[in-house]
Design a protein around this motif. Structure first.
Motif, PDB file in Angstrom:
ATOM      1  N   LEU A  44       0.827  -1.227   0.008  1.00  0.00           N
ATOM      2  CA  LEU A  44       0.015   0.038  -0.077  1.00  0.00           C
ATOM      3  C   LEU A  44       0.824   1.302   0.206  1.00  0.00           C
ATOM      4  CD1 LEU A  44      -2.566  -1.223   2.728  1.00  0.00           C
ATOM      5  CD2 LEU A  44      -2.707  -1.556   0.121  1.00  0.00           C
ATOM      6  N   ARG A  45       1.062   1.640  -1.216  1.00  0.00           N
ATOM      7  CA  ARG A  45       2.081   2.897  -1.108  1.00  0.00           C
ATOM      8  C   ARG A  45       1.407   4.481  -1.310  1.00  0.00           C
ATOM      9  NH1 ARG A  45       3.080  -0.924  -4.929  1.00  0.00           N
ATOM     10  NH2 ARG A  45       5.023  -1.992  -4.551  1.00  0.00           N
ATOM     11  N   ARG A  46       1.955   5.142  -0.631  1.00  0.00           N
ATOM     12  CA  ARG A  46       1.371   6.634  -0.849  1.00  0.00           C
ATOM     13  C   ARG A  46       2.000   7.719  -1.760  1.00  0.00           C
ATOM     14  NH1 ARG A  46      -1.355   7.945   4.334  1.00  0.00           N
ATOM     15  NH2 ARG A  46      -1.242   6.017   5.595  1.00  0.00           N
ATOM     16  N   TYR A  47       2.829   6.876  -2.729  1.00  0.00           N
ATOM     17  CA  TYR A  47       3.609   7.557  -3.834  1.00  0.00           C
ATOM     18  C   TYR A  47       3.296   7.046  -5.122  1.00  0.00           C
ATOM     19  CZ  TYR A  47       6.818   3.434  -2.815  1.00  0.00           C
ATOM     20  OH  TYR A  47       7.288   2.500  -2.535  1.00  0.00           O
ATOM     21  N   PHE A  48       3.622   7.482  -6.244  1.00  0.00           N
ATOM     22  CA  PHE A  48       3.555   6.911  -7.399  1.00  0.00           C
ATOM     23  C   PHE A  48       4.430   5.828  -7.781  1.00  0.00           C
ATOM     24  CE2 PHE A  48       4.443   6.480 -11.787  1.00  0.00           C
ATOM     25  CZ  PHE A  48       3.398   6.263 -12.541  1.00  0.00           C
ATOM     26  N   SER A  49       3.847   4.725  -7.987  1.00  0.00           N
ATOM     27  CA  SER A  49       4.559   3.446  -8.637  1.00  0.00           C
ATOM     28  C   SER A  49       3.800   2.846  -9.540  1.00  0.00           C
ATOM     29  CB  SER A  49       5.071   2.778  -7.522  1.00  0.00           C
ATOM     30  OG  SER A  49       5.582   1.298  -8.052  1.00  0.00           O
ATOM     31  N   TRP A  50       4.364   2.254 -10.713  1.00  0.00           N
ATOM     32  CA  TRP A  50       3.583   1.523 -11.664  1.00  0.00           C
ATOM     33  C   TRP A  50       2.920   0.141 -11.169  1.00  0.00           C
ATOM     34  CZ3 TRP A  50       1.867   3.729 -15.990  1.00  0.00           C
ATOM     35  CH2 TRP A  50       2.725   4.695 -16.511  1.00  0.00           C
ATOM     36  N   GLN A  51       3.642  -0.079  -9.813  1.00  0.00           N
ATOM     37  CA  GLN A  51       2.976  -1.388  -9.140  1.00  0.00           C
ATOM     38  C   GLN A  51       1.826  -0.980  -8.595  1.00  0.00           C
ATOM     39  OE1 GLN A  51       7.045  -1.995  -7.304  1.00  0.00           O
ATOM     40  NE2 GLN A  51       6.430  -4.216  -7.470  1.00  0.00           N
ATOM     41  N   ASN A  52       1.553   0.348  -8.386  1.00  0.00           N
ATOM     42  CA  ASN A  52       0.227   0.640  -7.840  1.00  0.00           C
ATOM     43  C   ASN A  52      -0.984   0.349  -8.751  1.00  0.00           C
ATOM     44  OD1 ASN A  52       1.339   1.854  -5.535  1.00  0.00           O
ATOM     45  ND2 ASN A  52       1.202   4.015  -6.380  1.00  0.00           N
ATOM     46  N   PHE A  53      -0.554  -0.031  -9.982  1.00  0.00           N
ATOM     47  CA  PHE A  53      -1.564  -0.615 -10.906  1.00  0.00           C
ATOM     48  C   PHE A  53      -1.988  -2.039 -10.839  1.00  0.00           C
ATOM     49  CE2 PHE A  53      -0.091   3.436 -12.608  1.00  0.00           C
ATOM     50  CZ  PHE A  53      -1.382   4.185 -12.712  1.00  0.00           C
ATOM     51  N   THR A  54      -0.855  -2.726 -10.638  1.00  0.00           N
ATOM     52  CA  THR A  54      -1.032  -4.098 -10.333  1.00  0.00           C
ATOM     53  C   THR A  54      -1.079  -4.763  -9.046  1.00  0.00           C
ATOM     54  OG1 THR A  54       1.362  -4.421 -10.126  1.00  0.00           O
ATOM     55  CG2 THR A  54       0.480  -4.511 -12.444  1.00  0.00           C
ATOM     56  N   ASP A  55      -0.472  -3.715  -8.039  1.00  0.00           N
ATOM     57  CA  ASP A  55      -0.850  -4.722  -6.623  1.00  0.00           C
ATOM     58  C   ASP A  55      -2.241  -4.645  -6.020  1.00  0.00           C
ATOM     59  OD1 ASP A  55       1.838  -4.981  -6.731  1.00  0.00           O
ATOM     60  OD2 ASP A  55       2.387  -3.487  -4.872  1.00  0.00           O
ATOM     61  N   PRO A  56      -3.411  -3.847  -6.473  1.00  0.00           N
ATOM     62  CA  PRO A  56      -4.537  -4.064  -6.408  1.00  0.00           C
ATOM     63  C   PRO A  56      -5.070  -5.381  -6.592  1.00  0.00           C
ATOM     64  CG  PRO A  56      -4.382  -2.001  -7.145  1.00  0.00           C
ATOM     65  CD  PRO A  56      -2.998  -2.619  -7.335  1.00  0.00           C
ATOM     66  N   PHE A  57      -4.461  -6.101  -7.747  1.00  0.00           N
ATOM     67  CA  PHE A  57      -4.892  -7.321  -8.151  1.00  0.00           C
ATOM     68  C   PHE A  57      -4.376  -8.475  -7.239  1.00  0.00           C
ATOM     69  CE2 PHE A  57      -5.288  -4.875 -11.998  1.00  0.00           C
ATOM     70  CZ  PHE A  57      -6.679  -4.954 -12.361  1.00  0.00           C
ATOM     71  N   ARG A  58      -3.198  -8.390  -6.693  1.00  0.00           N
ATOM     72  CA  ARG A  58      -2.757  -9.023  -5.781  1.00  0.00           C
ATOM     73  C   ARG A  58      -3.328  -8.949  -4.437  1.00  0.00           C
ATOM     74  NH1 ARG A  58       2.439 -11.007  -6.791  1.00  0.00           N
ATOM     75  NH2 ARG A  58       2.910 -11.099  -4.475  1.00  0.00           N
ATOM     76  N   VAL A  59      -3.878  -8.107  -4.032  1.00  0.00           N
ATOM     77  CA  VAL A  59      -4.648  -7.773  -2.963  1.00  0.00           C
ATOM     78  C   VAL A  59      -6.010  -8.571  -2.925  1.00  0.00           C
ATOM     79  CG1 VAL A  59      -5.892  -6.282  -1.321  1.00  0.00           C
ATOM     80  CG2 VAL A  59      -3.593  -5.624  -2.091  1.00  0.00           C
ATOM     81  N   ILE A  60      -6.742  -8.515  -4.218  1.00  0.00           N
ATOM     82  CA  ILE A  60      -7.813  -9.157  -4.517  1.00  0.00           C
ATOM     83  C   ILE A  60      -7.643 -10.701  -4.359  1.00  0.00           C
ATOM     84  CG2 ILE A  60      -9.646  -9.601  -6.232  1.00  0.00           C
ATOM     85  CD1 ILE A  60      -9.144  -6.483  -6.959  1.00  0.00           C
ATOM     86  N   ALA A  61      -6.303 -11.112  -5.106  1.00  0.00           N
ATOM     87  CA  ALA A  61      -5.994 -12.500  -5.008  1.00  0.00           C
ATOM     88  C   ALA A  61      -5.799 -12.965  -3.625  1.00  0.00           C
ATOM     89  CB  ALA A  61      -4.892 -12.626  -5.872  1.00  0.00           C
ATOM     90  N   GLY A  62      -5.066 -12.156  -2.636  1.00  0.00           N
ATOM     91  CA  GLY A  62      -4.853 -12.611  -1.358  1.00  0.00           C
ATOM     92  C   GLY A  62      -6.018 -12.367  -0.527  1.00  0.00           C
ATOM     93  N   ALA A  63      -7.018 -11.889  -0.898  1.00  0.00           N
ATOM     94  CA  ALA A  63      -8.298 -11.852   0.004  1.00  0.00           C
ATOM     95  C   ALA A  63      -8.915 -13.351  -0.596  1.00  0.00           C
ATOM     96  CB  ALA A  63      -9.137 -10.685  -0.636  1.00  0.00           C
ATOM     97  N   PHE A  64      -9.028 -13.699  -1.710  1.00  0.00           N
ATOM     98  CA  PHE A  64      -9.809 -14.787  -2.051  1.00  0.00           C
ATOM     99  C   PHE A  64      -8.764 -16.036  -1.358  1.00  0.00           C
ATOM    100  CE2 PHE A  64     -11.790 -12.562  -5.472  1.00  0.00           C
ATOM    101  CZ  PHE A  64     -12.946 -12.868  -5.503  1.00  0.00           C
ATOM    102  N   GLN A  65      -7.527 -15.942  -1.398  1.00  0.00           N
ATOM    103  CA  GLN A  65      -6.939 -16.940  -0.765  1.00  0.00           C
ATOM    104  C   GLN A  65      -7.064 -17.086   0.783  1.00  0.00           C
ATOM    105  OE1 GLN A  65      -2.694 -15.429  -2.094  1.00  0.00           O
ATOM    106  NE2 GLN A  65      -2.507 -17.485  -2.591  1.00  0.00           N
TER     107      GLN A  65
END
Length: 356
Positions: A64-85
């Motif tokens: 969960l970043r408070r700064y710009f990073s290209w990973q900010n666009f992909t990490d939400p999908f990892r969070v969603i995957a983690g929620a299902f796991q």
């Protein structure tokens, strides 16, 4: 009688892990089957996998970043995957309760517990709620906090408890600590701790100040992994160590004055041990500013002295250390009179209460 089950979660820094280490022996005494959900490769993974009697489960998580990073666009999908796991794990483990210490891995775990109607107790160490705990708030039953300001900010769900502290911190032997450091006890011991990754600017300033400070103090410098400096090795009255674990209680027992960053867990440990503190919090640009607020809260309550990093140089550090030492009796009395910093007992009570 069926054994109760608890899921612990939290990761990202050692501050999200060490309170669990304080709770685990007590949870075992109460007969809990203990599971830990963390990331595959985070700091928490090797630490918790090494704890006997704890079953470790890894899930995906984004930072969960408070700064710009290209990973900010992909990490939400990892969070969603983690929620299902996490939701799948909750259905498989069927815990009675979840205790979360925060950090980015906690968000999918807390959400997964909520989907299964499993009660969650979250703990926030800092003065203001971190982003992970803000996201977890709608799904948690209760919050425990280290600071009174944080309990007020979180509202009716929250209670100031202090932080769970490892009992071995209070079992140190002064003579063992002095022997480990190579000091004879003739001078007060100044302990510099910079956190799990060290504190480069404070490390450098302290080393420049050694000629003046070693006249009055023996200095134990826990400088962080990879931060040893060969140029000052062997300086009389100075000992540098990358990291301490089992020996830390003994070193704390022989410490007379602490110079430190202002991470919340370390502050609770120093406060519980009654050690006078000079704090140099991480500046706002290097963090979300939580350490500055932590330090200001303790300073307002008369529990420490503070030197801001932007005001730190060789002269100001020497002067601040000497002034803190002059004020040690005032600080020690304030620390004795303050509410308990060790929240282990109350957090355990809250874990039981939210199951009713």
């Amino acid at each position: 009688m069926l054994m109760k089950k608890i899921v612990l979660t939290g990761g990202g820094t050692l501050g999200h892990v060490t309170p669990h280490l304080a709770l685990i022996p007590r949870l075992r005494e109460k007969g809990y089957e203990i599971h830990y959900i963390g990331t595959e490769n985070g700091m928490e993974a090797p630490k918790m996998r090494a704890v006997p009697g704890v079953t470790y489960h890894a899930v995906k998580s984004g930072k969960l970043r408070r700064y710009f990073s290209w990973q900010n666009f992909t990490d939400p999908f990892r969070v969603i995957a983690g929620a299902f796991q996490s939701a799948h794990l909750m259905g498989k483990i069927k815990p009675d309760v979840v205790f979360s210490k925060g950090g980015f891995v906690a968000v999918p775990v807390v959400f997964g517990a909520w989907l299964h109607r499993i009660p969650v107790l979250c703990h926030e160490s800092d003065l203001t709620p971190g982003l992970a705990n803000k996201l977890c708030k709608p799904f948690a039953r209760r919050f425990a906090t280290t600071f009174p300001e944080c309990a007020r900010a979180l509202g009716a769900k929250a209670e100031m408890t202090g932080t769970p502290l490892r009992p071995e911190l209070f079992t140190g032997v002064r003579e063992k600590g002095l022997s480990l450091l190579g000091f004879d006890g003739s001078k007060p011991v100044l302990l510099m701790m910079g956190g799990s990754s060290g504190a480069q600017s404070v490390n450098a300033c302290l080393r420049k100040s050694l000629p003046a400070l070693t006249r009055d103090f023996d200095i134990a410098h826990i400088c962080g992994k990879g931060n040893l400096d060969d140029s000052v090795e062997g300086t009389p009255g100075y000992r540098q160590i990358e990291f301490l674990d089992a020996e830390l209680p003994d070193v704390l027992a022989c410490t007379d004055l602490v110079l430190s960053r202002a991470g919340a867990n370390a502050l609770c440990e120093f406060q519980a041990l009654g050690r006078p503190m000079l704090l140099i919090p991480y500046p706002k640009g290097a963090s979300r500013g939580d350490q500055i607020l932590n330090a200001q809260s303790l300073e307002t309550r008369g529990l420490c002295r503070v030197l801001l990093q932007e005001n730190m140089n060789e002269d100001s550090l020497i002067a601040a250390v000497r002034k803190t030492w002059e004020d040690r009796e005032i600080l020690e009395k304030a620390l004795r009179d303050a509410p308990p910093a060790d929240g282990t007992a109350r957090v355990l009570e809250m874990i039981e209460e939210i199951q009713k």
